[in-house]
Motif scaffolding. Structure first.
Motif, PDB file in Angstrom:
ATOM      1  N   SER A  71      35.196  -9.418 -27.238  1.00 48.72           N
ATOM      2  CA  SER A  71      36.082  -8.894 -28.284  1.00 48.72           C
ATOM      3  C   SER A  71      37.013  -9.981 -28.816  1.00 48.72           C
ATOM      4  O   SER A  71      37.236 -10.087 -30.031  1.00 48.72           O
ATOM      5  CB  SER A  71      36.905  -7.723 -27.743  1.00 48.72           C
ATOM      6  OG  SER A  71      36.056  -6.659 -27.369  1.00 48.72           O
ATOM      7  N   ILE A  72      37.546 -10.800 -27.918  1.00 51.89           N
ATOM      8  CA  ILE A  72      38.428 -11.898 -28.326  1.00 51.89           C
ATOM      9  C   ILE A  72      37.644 -12.940 -29.127  1.00 51.89           C
ATOM     10  O   ILE A  72      38.125 -13.434 -30.150  1.00 51.89           O
ATOM     11  CB  ILE A  72      39.103 -12.541 -27.096  1.00 51.89           C
ATOM     12  CG1 ILE A  72      40.083 -11.553 -26.477  1.00 51.89           C
ATOM     13  CG2 ILE A  72      39.799 -13.850 -27.460  1.00 51.89           C
ATOM     14  CD1 ILE A  72      40.533 -11.920 -25.073  1.00 51.89           C
ATOM     15  N   GLN A  96      37.119 -11.492 -32.599  1.00 51.38           N
ATOM     16  CA  GLN A  96      38.353 -11.481 -33.381  1.00 51.38           C
ATOM     17  C   GLN A  96      38.808 -12.889 -33.770  1.00 51.38           C
ATOM     18  O   GLN A  96      39.389 -13.080 -34.832  1.00 51.38           O
ATOM     19  CB  GLN A  96      39.459 -10.766 -32.609  1.00 51.38           C
ATOM     20  CG  GLN A  96      40.702 -10.523 -33.452  1.00 51.38           C
ATOM     21  CD  GLN A  96      41.708  -9.663 -32.742  1.00 51.38           C
ATOM     22  OE1 GLN A  96      42.520 -10.178 -31.992  1.00 51.38           O
ATOM     23  NE2 GLN A  96      41.646  -8.372 -32.973  1.00 51.38           N
ATOM     24  N   SER A  97      38.517 -13.868 -32.920  1.00 52.22           N
ATOM     25  CA  SER A  97      38.952 -15.248 -33.150  1.00 52.22           C
ATOM     26  C   SER A  97      37.909 -16.095 -33.871  1.00 52.22           C
ATOM     27  O   SER A  97      38.138 -17.271 -34.114  1.00 52.22           O
ATOM     28  CB  SER A  97      39.264 -15.929 -31.810  1.00 52.22           C
ATOM     29  OG  SER A  97      40.219 -15.203 -31.109  1.00 52.22           O
ATOM     30  N   VAL A 108      35.078 -18.614 -25.932  1.00 51.04           N
ATOM     31  CA  VAL A 108      35.704 -17.684 -25.006  1.00 51.04           C
ATOM     32  C   VAL A 108      34.651 -17.338 -23.958  1.00 51.04           C
ATOM     33  O   VAL A 108      33.564 -16.865 -24.303  1.00 51.04           O
ATOM     34  CB  VAL A 108      36.189 -16.397 -25.697  1.00 51.04           C
ATOM     35  CG1 VAL A 108      36.899 -15.491 -24.697  1.00 51.04           C
ATOM     36  CG2 VAL A 108      37.092 -16.723 -26.878  1.00 51.04           C
ATOM     37  N   MET A 119      45.752 -11.043 -26.351  1.00 54.11           N
ATOM     38  CA  MET A 119      44.978 -12.039 -25.596  1.00 54.11           C
ATOM     39  C   MET A 119      44.423 -13.114 -26.532  1.00 54.11           C
ATOM     40  O   MET A 119      44.448 -14.300 -26.206  1.00 54.11           O
ATOM     41  CB  MET A 119      43.852 -11.363 -24.813  1.00 54.11           C
ATOM     42  CG  MET A 119      44.350 -10.474 -23.677  1.00 54.11           C
ATOM     43  SD  MET A 119      43.013  -9.514 -22.916  1.00 54.11           S
ATOM     44  CE  MET A 119      42.875 -10.375 -21.349  1.00 54.11           C
ATOM     45  N   ALA A 120      43.934 -12.711 -27.692  1.00 56.77           N
ATOM     46  CA  ALA A 120      43.370 -13.665 -28.653  1.00 56.77           C
ATOM     47  C   ALA A 120      44.430 -14.610 -29.191  1.00 56.77           C
ATOM     48  O   ALA A 120      44.154 -15.787 -29.446  1.00 56.77           O
ATOM     49  CB  ALA A 120      42.704 -12.916 -29.806  1.00 56.77           C
ATOM     50  N   ILE A 174      43.615  -6.810 -27.080  1.00 52.68           N
ATOM     51  CA  ILE A 174      42.722  -7.874 -27.547  1.00 52.68           C
ATOM     52  C   ILE A 174      43.475  -8.822 -28.476  1.00 52.68           C
ATOM     53  O   ILE A 174      43.344 -10.047 -28.364  1.00 52.68           O
ATOM     54  CB  ILE A 174      41.472  -7.288 -28.244  1.00 52.68           C
ATOM     55  CG1 ILE A 174      40.606  -6.549 -27.227  1.00 52.68           C
ATOM     56  CG2 ILE A 174      40.662  -8.376 -28.958  1.00 52.68           C
ATOM     57  CD1 ILE A 174      40.143  -7.385 -26.040  1.00 52.68           C
ATOM     58  N   SER A 175      44.281  -8.300 -29.375  1.00 50.76           N
ATOM     59  CA  SER A 175      45.052  -9.149 -30.281  1.00 50.76           C
ATOM     60  C   SER A 175      46.005 -10.053 -29.511  1.00 50.76           C
ATOM     61  O   SER A 175      46.119 -11.248 -29.811  1.00 50.76           O
ATOM     62  CB  SER A 175      45.840  -8.300 -31.284  1.00 50.76           C
ATOM     63  OG  SER A 175      44.956  -7.643 -32.153  1.00 50.76           O
ATOM     64  N   VAL A 198      38.538 -15.564 -19.901  1.00 47.64           N
ATOM     65  CA  VAL A 198      39.182 -14.260 -19.939  1.00 47.64           C
ATOM     66  C   VAL A 198      38.546 -13.342 -18.895  1.00 47.64           C
ATOM     67  O   VAL A 198      37.325 -13.308 -18.745  1.00 47.64           O
ATOM     68  CB  VAL A 198      39.030 -13.624 -21.341  1.00 47.64           C
ATOM     69  CG1 VAL A 198      39.642 -12.243 -21.373  1.00 47.64           C
ATOM     70  CG2 VAL A 198      39.659 -14.514 -22.401  1.00 47.64           C
TER      71      VAL A 198
END
Length: 170
Positions: free
Chosen positions: A60-61, A64-65, A47, A37-38, A34-35, A112
């Motif tokens: 998830s992205i 996180q973003s 996203v 991809m983000a 995930i990190s 994604v």
């Protein structure tokens, strides 16, 4: 990525299914994915993820973003007015939908999904985002099945599209 197992003849004969559930159950590995991809881009407002496994990564992205998440769902699953696109899969056909008000110009969208196969799902998702007036900034996939030539199909229809896959499978 030893946390992805291959399941032959699923969901039907001749398909070699890429099972990501071992990756998803490993918190440390999932967080790394995930990190990565983000961090593949910083130029997006939303996203978008395709039902069903794309939701896992895209939501998830987005979290996180600190960006919004846009679900691209199968036909009949969204409650408000939608745009729709029918596309071909490597083993059939389907229709995807997006809420008409999910985003708008000048928004930039990161799409994604878990697997890039034939490219049909990704092309449908791009067209759906474009119908809202927003722009697809980039496509990011966990896996790319190179023998199915999905990247080529996408680039044939969208020649300047930025596409990233974390792992390519021949």
């Amino acid at each position: 990525m030893g946390l992805i197992r291959e399941i032959p003849d699923f969901p039907k004969n001749g398909i070699l299914f890429q099972d990501i559930t071992p990756l998803l159950s490993n918190a440390q590995a999932f967080n790394v994915v995930i990190s990565h991809m983000a961090n593949s881009s910083s130029e997006f407002d939303y996203v978008a993820g395709m039902e069903a496994r794309g939701f896992i990564f895209a939501a998830s992205i987005a979290n996180q973003s600190n960006r919004g998440f846009i679900p691209i769902r199968k036909s009949g699953k969204l409650p408000a007015e939608t745009h729709s696109e029918t596309y071909n899969l490597e083993y059939g056909a389907d229709t995807l939908e997006i809420h008409k008000d999910a985003c708008a110009a000048p928004s930039q969208v990161l799409i994604v999904d878990d697997v890039l196969a034939t490219g049909g799902t990704a092309c449908a998702a791009i067209r759906l985002i474009e119908k809202t007036g927003a722009t697809v900034q980039k496509l990011v996939f966990l896996l790319e099945l190179e023998e199915l030539k999905g990247r080529g199909k996408i680039l044939q229809q969208f020649p300047h599209m930025d596409i990233e896959s974390l792992k390519k499978i021949q």
